[in-house]
Design a protein around this motif. Structure first.
Motif, mmCIF file in Angstrom:
data_model
loop_
_atom_site.group_PDB
_atom_site.id
_atom_site.type_symbol
_atom_site.label_atom_id
_atom_site.label_comp_id
_atom_site.label_asym_id
_atom_site.label_seq_id
_atom_site.Cartn_x
_atom_site.Cartn_y
_atom_site.Cartn_z
ATOM 1 N N ALA A 90 0.806 -37.566 -40.940
ATOM 2 C CA ALA A 90 0.773 -38.870 -40.283
ATOM 3 C C ALA A 90 0.032 -38.686 -38.961
ATOM 4 N N PHE A 91 -0.875 -39.591 -38.656
ATOM 5 C CA PHE A 91 -1.780 -39.369 -37.530
ATOM 6 C C PHE A 91 -1.071 -39.370 -36.181
ATOM 7 N N ASN A 92 0.072 -40.103 -36.096
ATOM 8 C CA ASN A 92 0.880 -40.117 -34.869
ATOM 9 C C ASN A 92 0.092 -40.580 -33.645
ATOM 10 N N LEU A 93 -0.714 -41.630 -33.824
ATOM 11 C CA LEU A 93 -1.431 -42.225 -32.706
ATOM 12 C C LEU A 93 -0.662 -43.430 -32.179
ATOM 13 N N LEU A 94 -0.786 -43.675 -30.882
ATOM 14 C CA LEU A 94 -0.144 -44.856 -30.297
ATOM 15 C C LEU A 94 -1.065 -46.060 -30.470
ATOM 16 N N PRO A 95 -0.589 -47.120 -31.124
ATOM 17 C CA PRO A 95 -1.461 -48.243 -31.483
ATOM 18 C C PRO A 95 -2.006 -49.025 -30.302
ATOM 19 N N THR A 96 -1.316 -48.961 -29.150
ATOM 20 C CA THR A 96 -1.755 -49.741 -27.989
ATOM 21 C C THR A 96 -2.814 -49.015 -27.164
ATOM 22 N N LEU A 97 -3.074 -47.751 -27.475
ATOM 23 C CA LEU A 97 -4.039 -46.959 -26.705
ATOM 24 C C LEU A 97 -5.358 -46.852 -27.444
ATOM 25 N N THR A 98 -6.430 -46.706 -26.693
ATOM 26 C CA THR A 98 -7.740 -46.476 -27.297
ATOM 27 C C THR A 98 -7.804 -45.051 -27.850
ATOM 28 N N ALA A 99 -8.871 -44.772 -28.585
ATOM 29 C CA ALA A 99 -9.051 -43.423 -29.110
ATOM 30 C C ALA A 99 -9.075 -42.398 -27.983
ATOM 31 N N LEU A 100 -9.824 -42.684 -26.922
ATOM 32 C CA LEU A 100 -9.903 -41.747 -25.801
ATOM 33 C C LEU A 100 -8.543 -41.564 -25.136
ATOM 34 N N GLU A 101 -7.800 -42.647 -24.952
ATOM 35 C CA GLU A 101 -6.480 -42.552 -24.325
ATOM 36 C C GLU A 101 -5.513 -41.754 -25.199
ATOM 37 N N ASN A 102 -5.626 -41.894 -26.525
ATOM 38 C CA ASN A 102 -4.800 -41.086 -27.420
ATOM 39 C C ASN A 102 -5.165 -39.613 -27.320
ATOM 40 N N ILE A 103 -6.457 -39.326 -27.191
ATOM 41 C CA ILE A 103 -6.915 -37.938 -27.105
ATOM 42 C C ILE A 103 -6.382 -37.259 -25.842
ATOM 43 N N THR A 104 -6.403 -37.965 -24.734
ATOM 44 C CA THR A 104 -6.005 -37.352 -23.454
ATOM 45 C C THR A 104 -4.521 -37.540 -23.137
ATOM 46 N N LEU A 105 -3.778 -38.220 -24.007
ATOM 47 C CA LEU A 105 -2.380 -38.551 -23.718
ATOM 48 C C LEU A 105 -1.521 -37.336 -23.346
ATOM 49 N N PRO A 106 -1.546 -36.232 -24.118
ATOM 50 C CA PRO A 106 -0.687 -35.096 -23.741
ATOM 51 C C PRO A 106 -0.979 -34.577 -22.332
ATOM 52 N N MET A 107 -2.258 -34.552 -21.958
ATOM 53 C CA MET A 107 -2.600 -34.089 -20.608
ATOM 54 C C MET A 107 -2.199 -35.115 -19.564
ATOM 55 N N ASP A 108 -2.315 -36.411 -19.904
ATOM 56 C CA ASP A 108 -1.893 -37.455 -18.967
ATOM 57 C C ASP A 108 -0.394 -37.340 -18.688
ATOM 58 N N ILE A 109 0.388 -37.089 -19.750
ATOM 59 C CA ILE A 109 1.837 -36.941 -19.582
ATOM 60 C C ILE A 109 2.153 -35.742 -18.702
ATOM 61 N N ALA A 110 1.360 -34.677 -18.877
ATOM 62 C CA ALA A 110 1.590 -33.452 -18.100
ATOM 63 C C ALA A 110 1.049 -33.541 -16.682
ATOM 64 N N GLY A 111 0.326 -34.626 -16.373
ATOM 65 C CA GLY A 111 -0.258 -34.772 -15.051
ATOM 66 C C GLY A 111 -1.451 -33.875 -14.820
ATOM 67 N N ARG A 112 -2.163 -33.520 -15.922
ATOM 68 C CA ARG A 112 -3.324 -32.643 -15.811
ATOM 69 C C ARG A 112 -4.586 -33.404 -16.183
#
Length: 257
Positions: free
Chosen positions: A105-127
């Motif tokens: 299952a792709f496990n993407l967040l539907p409200t985020l763009t492709a780029l925002e999904n790609i960088t999400l783990p780093m955004d959460i980590a503050g990196r």
């Protein structure tokens, strides 16, 4: 057991190592041994596929090595870090900082763009992502023209490309894929496997993938075969036909003829 030269011996450095790993569910008559004293190395910069019959322990092995599931005995190391010594918060940080995941299952967040999904783990980590690396990953998976699209505007293959890019973007020490092409048609699946193969060849990434598909396994440098919670065989430089033939020779006890 039919093997050639040990893959672990050829690897110069080890990205992940399981030693005498056991996983037991239940007790008494209901006890199930999912992993039975498994020892295996995953070398840096190598692509390993894990295969075996249903219930063989292949997903359990991946989940334990990836820190997604606890184990009953033995040890697991990611790089120099022993997982059993980590508390929950430390384990969460390790998974976030050093491990990439790709699921069926792709496990993407539907409200985020492709780029925002790609960088999400780093955004959460503050990196902040390494811009040059991120651009290289996005280019490799062919998403440059789709970065502003949301998941509903992308095909299944494109969504899994986003998931692959997300796993690669943080430059993890190792990527684990659990049937990453299971929801894709053969063409899209081949594209995703090609991206994973290229990430190993061109970016030096380490990939470990659970699959039931001999064609998917043929993209790997090595295939390890599990049966009844044990590693029973290994194949280097696999071909789809070779993997299929090897799978046909497993008997109920998990041995090869």
């Amino acid at each position: 057991m039919t093997t050639t030269t040990s893959f672990a011996a050829r690897a110069t450095q080890v990205a992940a190592r399981a030693t005498d790993l056991s996983k037991v569910y239940g007790q008494g008559e209901t006890q199930v041994v999912a992993l039975d004293h498994v020892s295996v190395d995953f070398g840096q910069g190598e692509f390993t596929a894990i295969m075996g019959p249903s219930g063989s322990g292949k997903s359990t092995l991946m989940h334990c090595v990836a820190g997604l599931d606890s184990f009953s005995g033995g040890s697991v190391r990611i790089g120099d870090t022993e997982l059993s010594t980590l508390k929950d918060k430390q384990l969460t940080k390790l998974r976030r900082d050093k491990i990439g995941f790709i699921f069926q299952a792709f496990n993407l967040l539907p409200t985020l763009t492709a780029l925002e999904n790609i960088t999400l783990p780093m955004d959460i980590a503050g990196r902040k992502p390494n811009k040059q690396w991120l651009e290289q990953v996005i280019s490799m998976v062919g998403l440059a023209g789709r970065l502003s699209h949301r998941p509903t505007e992308l095909s299944g293959g494109q969504q899994q490309r986003v998931a692959v890019a997300r796993a690669l973007a943080s430059q993890p020490e190792i990527i684990f894929g659990d049937e990453p092409t299971g929801n894709l048609d053969s063409r899209s699946g081949a594209e995703v496997l090609g991206f994973l193969r290229n990430s190993v060849r061109e970016l030096g990434q380490t990939v470990v993938m659970v699959t039931h598909d001999p064609v998917a396994a043929s993209y790997a440098d090595r295939v390890i075969f599990l049966a009844d919670g044990r590693i029973v065989d290994e194949m280097l430089q696999p071909t789809a036909d070779g993997v299929l033939d090897r799978m046909k020779h497993f008997d109920a006890k998990g041995r090869t003829s």
